[in-house]
Enzyme design. Structure first.
Site, PDB file in Angstrom:
ATOM      1  N   LYS A   1     -25.003 -11.046  17.038  1.00  0.00           N
ATOM      2  CA  LYS A   1     -25.709 -12.100  17.753  1.00  0.00           C
ATOM      3  C   LYS A   1     -26.128 -11.649  19.169  1.00  0.00           C
ATOM      4  CE  LYS A   1     -25.873 -15.155  14.502  1.00  0.00           C
ATOM      5  NZ  LYS A   1     -25.389 -14.395  13.369  1.00  0.00           N
TER       6      LYS A   1
HETATM    7  C1  LIG Z   1     -28.106 -19.366  11.244  1.00  0.00           C
HETATM    8  C2  LIG Z   1     -26.634 -19.068  11.211  1.00  0.00           C
HETATM    9  N1  LIG Z   1     -25.776 -20.075  11.115  1.00  0.00           N
HETATM   10  C3  LIG Z   1     -24.447 -19.889  11.079  1.00  0.00           C
HETATM   11  C4  LIG Z   1     -23.911 -18.619  11.150  1.00  0.00           C
HETATM   12  C5  LIG Z   1     -22.443 -18.466  11.081  1.00  0.00           C
HETATM   13  O1  LIG Z   1     -21.912 -17.837  12.185  1.00  0.00           O
HETATM   14  P1  LIG Z   1     -20.590 -16.929  12.035  1.00  0.00           P
HETATM   15  O2  LIG Z   1     -20.997 -15.659  11.359  1.00  0.00           O
HETATM   16  O3  LIG Z   1     -20.158 -16.699  13.442  1.00  0.00           O
HETATM   17  O4  LIG Z   1     -19.614 -17.696  11.248  1.00  0.00           O
HETATM   18  C6  LIG Z   1     -24.769 -17.519  11.245  1.00  0.00           C
HETATM   19  C7  LIG Z   1     -24.240 -16.166  11.285  1.00  0.00           C
HETATM   20  O5  LIG Z   1     -24.820 -15.212  10.824  1.00  0.00           O
HETATM   21  C8  LIG Z   1     -26.172 -17.750  11.279  1.00  0.00           C
HETATM   22  O6  LIG Z   1     -27.029 -16.726  11.374  1.00  0.00           O
END
Ligand SMILES: Cc1ncc(COP(=O)(O)O)c(C=O)c1O
Length: 370
Positions: A180
């Site tokens: 990210k």
């Molecule tokens: C659009 C979106 N929502 C939710 C998530 C979930 O985040 P995490 O990987 O920190 O659980 C991601 C992660 O790739 C994402 O790209």
């Protein structure tokens, strides 16, 4: 190999983790509090609550506003599965929404048609860092008492009409996973102003336990604690927060690097027959990925991979996943987007010469294919 995405981490992050080791306090503690304070100041919000992933940020938010069995939650199908599982974890039904082909964000006319008596929340996703039409979403939701939980996993640093995503609205969730805009290794955060909901989130974040939280921030263990509600073990650790604190300071340079590469792609890829670009204003947004709509997409991905260039699909629409077949959602724009989208490399560690290689490979592909 030019990776599609990767973290930019170094000696500073390592030092920060070593410092946490020296304290002996690896779990939730003062580093987490310091990171939360940074986020609170950045977004000007009353509460910034850090958790262990973006997925758990979404689950904790939905659960804390009372989403439960029998409820419907509207969500775009074109998103990571991490946006959808939290709805299921609450026992609610994800209702898949189509996207607007101009920016791959939730389609407002389609969203309006999906609202029923059972709709209790909307989870818009700011795809690629481009803000959704928040005025429209908040207005639709406001009229019906529906809550809006923004999935801002892609949108750390992006602005909507001059305001940072995360600085307004009901609840905003960020992800700090490895790729990210900034990373904690793994991590997430929930931004909101509402004290009552924040209090529930803070308790549920650590197994419904009360009283102990403040003591933990001060590196003291309280022997006494009370459990008031069902909760989860979702809190962030000092190790992850220490990485996040360093990344936070580097964010301005990361944002600059991402914007530069994306703007460069815009310039060099426009006019290639077979490639359609999305349009973004990089003065306002920090791009998370660089997605194009490409003819012969699968062949292009293979060609890029053969030439040492990573490319990914953001995302396989959830309504097409076997698990959601029974929903029988009909989403024409999402289907069309899915047949053509591909995200080419974009991260803060990329140089213009990396980007040049990517563009040249795309040009060569379309030339070779006629
Ligand atoms: C659009 C979106 N929502 C939710 C998530 C979930 O985040 P995490 O990987 O920190 O659980 C991601 C992660 O790739 C994402 O790209």
């Amino acid at each position: 190999m030019i990776s599609a995405a990767k973290p930019v981490i170094g000696a500073e992050e390592l030092r920060a983790v070593r410092d946490v080791f020296k304290t002996g306090w690896l779990g939730m503690g003062d580093r987490v509090k310091a990171f939360e304070n940074k986020l609170k100041a950045m977004f000007g919000r009353k509460h910034a609550i850090c958790v262990n992933t973006g997925t758990t940020a979404l689950h904790l938010s939905l659960d804390s506003i009372g989403i439960k069995k029998g409820d419907e939650v509207i969500v775009p199908s074109l998103t990571f599965i991490g946006t959808v599982h939290p709805i299921l974890q609450c026992g609610a039904r994800p209702v898949f929404c189509d996207v607007d082909l101009r920016d791959l964000n939730i389609s407002i006319p389609f969203l309006k048609k999906l609202i029923t008596r059972r709709t209790k929340a909307i989870v818009p996703v700011h795809y690629g860092g481009e803000p959704c039409n928040m005025d429209a979403i908040l207005s639709i939701a406001g009229k019906k008492g529906i809550r809006v939980i923004e999935d801002a996993a892609h949108a750390f640093g992006s602005k909507y009409k001059g305001a940072l995503i995360g600085s307004f609205g009901h609840i905003t969730c960020f992800s700090f996973d490895p790729i990210k805009n900034i990373t904690c290794g793994e991590g997430g955060a929930i931004l909101l102003d509402d004290d009552k909901t924040a209090d529930i989130i803070i308790k549920k974040r650590i197994l419904g336990i009360d009283k102990d939280t403040w003591n933990r921030y001060q590196h003291k263990r309280s022997w006494l604690y009370e459990v008031h509600m069902k909760g989860y073990r979702y809190h962030m650790s000092n190790i992850n927060a220490a990485i996040g604190l360093v990344q936070f300071e580097k964010f301005a340079s990361f944002a600059k690097a991402r914007k530069k590469i994306a703007a460069w792609y815009d310039k060099k890829l426009s006019g290639i027959k077979g490639v359609k670009l999305l349009s973004h204003d990089y003065a306002a947004i920090v791009p998370f990925n660089y997605t194009i709509l490409a003819d012969r997409r699968n062949e292009l991905i293979e060609y890029l991979e053969k030439n040492g260039i990573g490319a990914v699909l953001n995302y396989i629409p959830n309504h097409l996943q076997p698990f959601f077949k029974a929903e029988k959602a009909i989403l024409p724009n999402t289907d069309l987007a899915y047949s053509r989208i591909v995200s080419i490399p974009l991260h803060a560690g990329m140089t213009v010469s990396d980007a040049q290689r990517v563009v040249q490979a795309i040009k060569d592909f379309y030339k070779q294919q006629g």
